[in-house]
Scaffold this active site. Structure first.
Site, PDB file in Angstrom:
ATOM      1  N   TYR A  73      -1.997  -1.644  10.056  1.00  0.00           N
ATOM      2  CA  TYR A  73      -2.157  -2.083   8.663  1.00  0.00           C
ATOM      3  C   TYR A  73      -0.911  -1.733   7.852  1.00  0.00           C
ATOM      4  O   TYR A  73      -0.341  -2.574   7.148  1.00  0.00           O
ATOM      5  CB  TYR A  73      -3.403  -1.409   8.086  1.00  0.00           C
ATOM      6  N   SER A 102       0.852  -1.192   0.000  1.00  0.00           N
ATOM      7  CA  SER A 102       0.000   0.000   0.000  1.00  0.00           C
ATOM      8  C   SER A 102       0.888   1.242   0.000  1.00  0.00           C
ATOM      9  O   SER A 102       1.996   1.216   0.564  1.00  0.00           O
ATOM     10  CB  SER A 102      -0.873   0.004   1.256  1.00  0.00           C
TER      11      SER A 102
HETATM   12  P1  NDP Z   1     -11.817  -5.525  -1.380  1.00  0.00           P
HETATM   13  O1  NDP Z   1     -12.421  -5.388  -0.023  1.00  0.00           O
HETATM   14  O2  NDP Z   1     -12.490  -4.854  -2.539  1.00  0.00           O
HETATM   15  O3  NDP Z   1     -11.632  -7.076  -1.751  1.00  0.00           O
HETATM   16  C1  NDP Z   1     -10.978  -7.898  -0.828  1.00  0.00           C
HETATM   17  C2  NDP Z   1     -10.737  -9.255  -1.427  1.00  0.00           C
HETATM   18  O4  NDP Z   1      -9.982 -10.033  -0.490  1.00  0.00           O
HETATM   19  C3  NDP Z   1     -12.012 -10.036  -1.706  1.00  0.00           C
HETATM   20  O5  NDP Z   1     -11.770 -10.903  -2.789  1.00  0.00           O
HETATM   21  C4  NDP Z   1     -12.199 -10.828  -0.408  1.00  0.00           C
HETATM   22  O6  NDP Z   1     -12.947 -12.034  -0.575  1.00  0.00           O
HETATM   23  C5  NDP Z   1     -10.778 -11.148  -0.048  1.00  0.00           C
HETATM   24  N1  NDP Z   1     -10.568 -11.318   1.381  1.00  0.00           N
HETATM   25  C6  NDP Z   1     -10.882 -10.458   2.373  1.00  0.00           C
HETATM   26  N2  NDP Z   1     -10.537 -10.980   3.563  1.00  0.00           N
HETATM   27  C7  NDP Z   1     -10.007 -12.200   3.319  1.00  0.00           C
HETATM   28  C8  NDP Z   1      -9.487 -13.232   4.117  1.00  0.00           C
HETATM   29  N3  NDP Z   1      -9.443 -13.153   5.460  1.00  0.00           N
HETATM   30  N4  NDP Z   1      -9.027 -14.331   3.511  1.00  0.00           N
HETATM   31  C9  NDP Z   1      -9.075 -14.451   2.187  1.00  0.00           C
HETATM   32  N5  NDP Z   1      -9.575 -13.534   1.364  1.00  0.00           N
HETATM   33  C10 NDP Z   1     -10.031 -12.405   1.929  1.00  0.00           C
HETATM   34  O7  NDP Z   1     -10.317  -4.983  -1.210  1.00  0.00           O
HETATM   35  P2  NDP Z   1      -9.291  -4.425  -2.304  1.00  0.00           P
HETATM   36  O8  NDP Z   1      -9.459  -5.145  -3.564  1.00  0.00           O
HETATM   37  O9  NDP Z   1      -9.357  -2.954  -2.286  1.00  0.00           O
HETATM   38  O10 NDP Z   1      -7.894  -4.821  -1.613  1.00  0.00           O
HETATM   39  C11 NDP Z   1      -7.074  -5.834  -2.133  1.00  0.00           C
HETATM   40  C12 NDP Z   1      -5.658  -5.654  -1.595  1.00  0.00           C
HETATM   41  O11 NDP Z   1      -5.174  -4.366  -1.958  1.00  0.00           O
HETATM   42  C13 NDP Z   1      -5.542  -5.744  -0.061  1.00  0.00           C
HETATM   43  O12 NDP Z   1      -4.350  -6.426   0.267  1.00  0.00           O
HETATM   44  C14 NDP Z   1      -5.442  -4.287   0.357  1.00  0.00           C
HETATM   45  O13 NDP Z   1      -4.754  -4.173   1.571  1.00  0.00           O
HETATM   46  C15 NDP Z   1      -4.673  -3.713  -0.810  1.00  0.00           C
HETATM   47  N6  NDP Z   1      -4.822  -2.269  -1.003  1.00  0.00           N
HETATM   48  C16 NDP Z   1      -6.045  -1.692  -1.229  1.00  0.00           C
HETATM   49  C17 NDP Z   1      -6.139  -0.337  -1.430  1.00  0.00           C
HETATM   50  C18 NDP Z   1      -7.457   0.358  -1.668  1.00  0.00           C
HETATM   51  O14 NDP Z   1      -7.504   1.593  -1.535  1.00  0.00           O
HETATM   52  N7  NDP Z   1      -8.516  -0.346  -2.053  1.00  0.00           N
HETATM   53  C19 NDP Z   1      -4.952   0.535  -1.389  1.00  0.00           C
HETATM   54  C20 NDP Z   1      -3.722  -0.176  -1.184  1.00  0.00           C
HETATM   55  C21 NDP Z   1      -3.678  -1.520  -0.991  1.00  0.00           C
HETATM   56  P3  NDP Z   1     -14.585 -12.056  -0.469  1.00  0.00           P
HETATM   57  O15 NDP Z   1     -15.084 -11.451  -1.756  1.00  0.00           O
HETATM   58  O16 NDP Z   1     -14.956 -13.491  -0.343  1.00  0.00           O
HETATM   59  O17 NDP Z   1     -14.940 -11.226   0.728  1.00  0.00           O
END
Ligand code: NDP
Length: 253
Positions: free
Chosen positions: A158, A145
């Site tokens: 985080y 991030s």
């Molecule tokens: P979303 O909340 O849109 O999606 C999260 C995804 O991760 C979903 O596919 C979800 O599955 C899955 N997930 C959540 N918790 C778990 C868990 N405990 N075990 C397995 N799978 C899990 O998040 P983003 O797409 O925005 O984030 C993706 C990555 O990018 C993360 O690592 C986040 O930290 C990072 N990030 C995001 C930013 C942002 O602004 N959005 C900025 C910088 C980094 P399900 O659909 O089944 O819930």
């Protein structure tokens, strides 16, 4: 041996992981994706990838439950062996994750444990356990991030986990070079997804603020990220190794 490349994307059901999975497919890479609880959305991503002409399948994975990883990898590798003749794949994208906003003063031990399990311990052990199955010439992309470089109050735990993943990635690159496996970090800025209750997307004040501190003048979209991750899984990126690539439109420069 088949030349068809295969990527495993955690958290591929929504948000950034969904876009990564689709962009990998657009590059001709087959995809194994995971979801935690949202099978319906995962199935839609599988259907989209299949409509692009690539193979895809979704498996359930709780990225914070290391004890489940052996059974998960057995399911994945059994499936690949049945379909391709080999249990191996080429790229591991450690993307799954959840948000945690809490000031240092208010943070509980349970919150730290959960963030550690999902954002560091899970990444470490899924990678360790997947390594025997990653083909020579393959790669690992970990998702960090922008918060590992700049600071917003409430993101200490985080962001610290993401910083740890960045350091881990450098060590992976160092130790896996002998197997010709590359490891890189993609660090998105704030992106409009469901993450953290979707506040970057849905809260106008936050959205406007992020746009105002971003050189390109807007908030990021999932489509800004997936293509970069997919690029790192191509031959054109064969000499990029041990790097942190921030993809934020120039946030907090
Ligand atoms: P979303 O909340 O849109 O999606 C999260 C995804 O991760 C979903 O596919 C979800 O599955 C899955 N997930 C959540 N918790 C778990 C868990 N405990 N075990 C397995 N799978 C899990 O998040 P983003 O797409 O925005 O984030 C993706 C990555 O990018 C993360 O690592 C986040 O930290 C990072 N990030 C995001 C930013 C942002 O602004 N959005 C900025 C910088 C980094 P399900 O659909 O089944 O819930």
């Amino acid at each position: 041996m088949s030349t068809q490349k295969i990527a495993l994307v955690t958290g591929g059901s929504r948000g950034l992981g969904r876009d990564m999975a689709i962009n990998l497919a657009k590059k001709g890479i087959d995809v194994v994706l995971t979801y935690n609880s949202n099978k319906t959305e995962a199935d839609k991503v599988v259907a989209t990838i299949q409509s692009l002409g690539q193979k895809a399948i979704a498996f359930q994975l709780d990225a914070g439950n290391v004890k489940s990883f052996d059974a998960f990898l057995k399911d994945v590798t059994d499936h690949l062996k049945e379909k391709t003749g080999s249990p191996n794949f080429d790229f591991l994208i450690n993307n799954a994750g959840t948000a945690l906003y809490a000031l240092v003063n208010d943070t509980t031990e349970a919150q730290v444990d959960e963030a550690f399990n999902i954002h560091y311990k899970g990444v470490f052990f899924l990678t360790q356990k997947a390594l025997p199955y990653i083909n020579e010439g393959g790669g690992i992309v970990n998702i960090s991030s922008g918060l590992a470089r700049f600071s917003f109050a409430g993101s200490s735990v985080y962001a610290s986990m993401k910083s740890a993943v960045e350091t881990l990635t450098r060590y992976l690159a160092k130790e896996l070079g002998s197997r010709k496996i590359r490891a890189n970090v993609v660090a998105p800025g704030a992106i409009e997804t469901d993450f953290g209750g979707g506040h970057v997307r849905d809260n106008k004040e936050i959205n406007d603020h992020v746009a105002s501190i971003t050189a390109l003048g807007r908030v990021g979209l999932p489509d800004d990220i997936g293509g970069v991750v997919a690029f790192l899984c191509t031959e054109d990126a064969k000499w990029i190794n041990g790097q942190r690539i921030e993809v934020s439109g120039g946030m907090m420069l």
